[in-house]
Design an enzyme around this catalytic site. Structure first.
Site, PDB file in Angstrom:
ATOM      1  N   PHE A 246     -22.302  -3.287  -5.600  1.00 19.73           N
ATOM      2  CA  PHE A 246     -23.749  -3.137  -5.491  1.00 19.73           C
ATOM      3  C   PHE A 246     -24.302  -2.517  -6.773  1.00 19.73           C
ATOM      4  O   PHE A 246     -23.750  -1.551  -7.305  1.00 19.73           O
ATOM      5  CB  PHE A 246     -24.116  -2.226  -4.323  1.00 19.73           C
ATOM      6  CG  PHE A 246     -24.093  -2.893  -2.978  1.00 19.73           C
ATOM      7  CD1 PHE A 246     -25.214  -2.888  -2.181  1.00 19.73           C
ATOM      8  CD2 PHE A 246     -22.962  -3.534  -2.500  1.00 19.73           C
ATOM      9  CE1 PHE A 246     -25.215  -3.496  -0.926  1.00 19.73           C
ATOM     10  CE2 PHE A 246     -22.939  -4.138  -1.264  1.00 19.73           C
ATOM     11  CZ  PHE A 246     -24.066  -4.127  -0.477  1.00 19.73           C
TER      12      PHE A 246
ATOM     13  N   PRO B  19     -27.391  -0.376  -8.796  1.00 23.92           N
ATOM     14  CA  PRO B  19     -28.243   0.739  -8.336  1.00 23.92           C
ATOM     15  C   PRO B  19     -29.487   0.264  -7.588  1.00 23.92           C
ATOM     16  O   PRO B  19     -29.874   0.868  -6.578  1.00 23.92           O
ATOM     17  CB  PRO B  19     -28.602   1.446  -9.638  1.00 23.92           C
ATOM     18  CG  PRO B  19     -27.455   1.154 -10.556  1.00 23.92           C
ATOM     19  CD  PRO B  19     -27.025  -0.242 -10.211  1.00 23.92           C
ATOM     20  N   LEU B  20     -30.121  -0.826  -8.036  1.00 30.73           N
ATOM     21  CA  LEU B  20     -31.314  -1.328  -7.372  1.00 30.73           C
ATOM     22  C   LEU B  20     -30.977  -1.852  -5.978  1.00 30.73           C
ATOM     23  O   LEU B  20     -31.684  -1.583  -5.000  1.00 30.73           O
ATOM     24  CB  LEU B  20     -31.964  -2.439  -8.202  1.00 30.73           C
ATOM     25  CG  LEU B  20     -33.217  -3.080  -7.575  1.00 30.73           C
ATOM     26  CD1 LEU B  20     -34.292  -2.026  -7.348  1.00 30.73           C
ATOM     27  CD2 LEU B  20     -33.739  -4.198  -8.483  1.00 30.73           C
TER      28      LEU B  20
ATOM     29  N   GLY C  94     -18.770  -3.194  -1.942  1.00 28.63           N
ATOM     30  CA  GLY C  94     -18.318  -3.320  -3.324  1.00 28.63           C
ATOM     31  C   GLY C  94     -19.294  -4.095  -4.190  1.00 28.63           C
ATOM     32  O   GLY C  94     -19.852  -5.101  -3.762  1.00 28.63           O
TER      33      GLY C  94
ATOM     34  N   TYR D 136       0.859  -1.174   0.000  1.00 26.92           N
ATOM     35  CA  TYR D 136       0.000   0.000   0.000  1.00 26.92           C
ATOM     36  C   TYR D 136       0.898   1.227   0.000  1.00 26.92           C
ATOM     37  O   TYR D 136       1.543   1.555   1.003  1.00 26.92           O
ATOM     38  CB  TYR D 136      -0.898   0.038   1.237  1.00 26.92           C
ATOM     39  CG  TYR D 136      -1.924  -1.066   1.332  1.00 26.92           C
ATOM     40  CD1 TYR D 136      -2.273  -1.839   0.225  1.00 26.92           C
ATOM     41  CD2 TYR D 136      -2.561  -1.338   2.537  1.00 26.92           C
ATOM     42  CE1 TYR D 136      -3.216  -2.854   0.316  1.00 26.92           C
ATOM     43  CE2 TYR D 136      -3.518  -2.338   2.643  1.00 26.92           C
ATOM     44  CZ  TYR D 136      -3.834  -3.095   1.539  1.00 26.92           C
ATOM     45  OH  TYR D 136      -4.781  -4.091   1.649  1.00 26.92           O
TER      46      TYR D 136
ATOM     47  N   PRO E 215     -16.799  -4.110   1.820  1.00 27.15           N
ATOM     48  CA  PRO E 215     -18.125  -4.363   2.388  1.00 27.15           C
ATOM     49  C   PRO E 215     -19.263  -3.715   1.613  1.00 27.15           C
ATOM     50  O   PRO E 215     -20.411  -4.102   1.770  1.00 27.15           O
ATOM     51  CB  PRO E 215     -18.021  -3.784   3.805  1.00 27.15           C
ATOM     52  CG  PRO E 215     -16.876  -2.846   3.755  1.00 27.15           C
ATOM     53  CD  PRO E 215     -15.922  -3.402   2.765  1.00 27.15           C
TER      54      PRO E 215
END
Length: 286
Positions: free
Chosen positions: A216, A218-219, A214, A61, A212
């Site tokens: 999705f 729109p609905l 990630g 990172y 947590p």
């Protein structure tokens, strides 16, 4: 706010189930230095003050940036702090993600983590599979695990975990060495690891989901938003609370560079989801 009370075993330690992921402390794309170092240091110190004792990080990172910040903010570390890092990848000059699986690269990665974190031994090192950057893909991890086992035998690593892996890779790894945690993508909308989580819970092995929120649609986001509004919470808080209730072996590592957002994430433990709300959230995974 009240400090976390939910706990689970990670290696030889008990940690609070709400931890902190340091990924967002690096620059854009997890590459380069953080924009506001003072704010990042404050987030880390606030996390510890709020009861967080599990920090997830990696020397790729930045690279090196988050580990140096962790050391600057928190060293000497609290006795109960469990720092978990990952090896198996490196960054090119443009920030791209490349495999780093040779014995020499893995050894150097562990040594870099030790140096930049200011540790003599790393509590947990996750081997991050890189056969496919986007999805876990079958492939042997035997040679890579042999290297980590040797480093464990040298006293540089206490425990070994796996990241971005399949059920078969976990089972194969367990024939070589104890595995104390698995870190894969999993959330309310992406539940491919449902069976795996239950299998690991039966073995007392921690499962650490990343992203947590990630993936999705729109609905799905609309359904989650509606329930969050009813509960007077944020969608992220509902998603985290759902994960906490999903299985007792799930450890959360939400990341943020904002002190306010950190407290919102930690407040998720105080959000109790009823069975009726859990039932209403199930279609989000469809």
């Amino acid at each position: 706010m009240s400090k976390p009370t939910m706990r689970y075993r990670l290696g030889d330690r008990e940690v609070n189930r709400l931890g902190y992921g340091a990924m967002q402390l690096a620059g854009p794309g997890v590459f380069g230095p953080v924009k506001d170092e003072a704010r990042a240091i404050q987030v880390l110190r606030d996390a510890i003050a709020s009861g967080v004792n599990h920090i997830d990080t990696s020397d790729f990172y930045g690279p090196h940036e988050t580990n140096r910040l962790i050391k600057k903010a928190l060293h000497p570390y609290p006795d109960d702090l469990c720092i978990v890092t990952k090896v198996g990848a490196r960054r090119d000059e443009k920030g791209g993600w490349l495999p780093a699986f040779s014995p020499e690269e893995l050894t150097q990665a562990v040594e870099d983590n030790l140096h930049n974190l200011g540790l003599d031994v790393i509590p947990v090192v996750n081997l991050r599979s890189m056969f496919n950057v986007h999805h876990p893909q079958e492939g042997s991890l035997e040679r890579e695990l042999e290297t980590l086992i040797k480093l464990k035998d040298r006293g540089l690593i206490q425990h070994i975990g796996l990241s971005h892996v399949t059920a078969k890779q976990i089972a194969d790894a367990q024939k070589m060495t104890p595995i104390v945690c698995v870190q894969n993508m999993y959330n309310l909308a992406n539940r491919q690891d449902d069976a795996l989580i239950d299998e690991l819970a039966a073995q007392g092995i921690a499962y650490v989901p990343f992203f947590p929120l990630g993936g999705f649609s729109p609905l799905q986001s609309e359904q989650l938003n509606d329930i969050a509004t009813e509960l007077q919470a944020t969608p992220m808080q509902v998603a985290l609370a759902w994960l906490l209730k999903r299985s007792p072996n799930i450890l959360l590592i939400p990341g943020t560079s904002s002190p306010q957002h950190l407290q919102e994430n930690l407040a998720s433990e105080q959000l109790t989801l009823s069975d009726e709300v859990m039932e209403r959230l199930n279609p989000v995974s469809a």
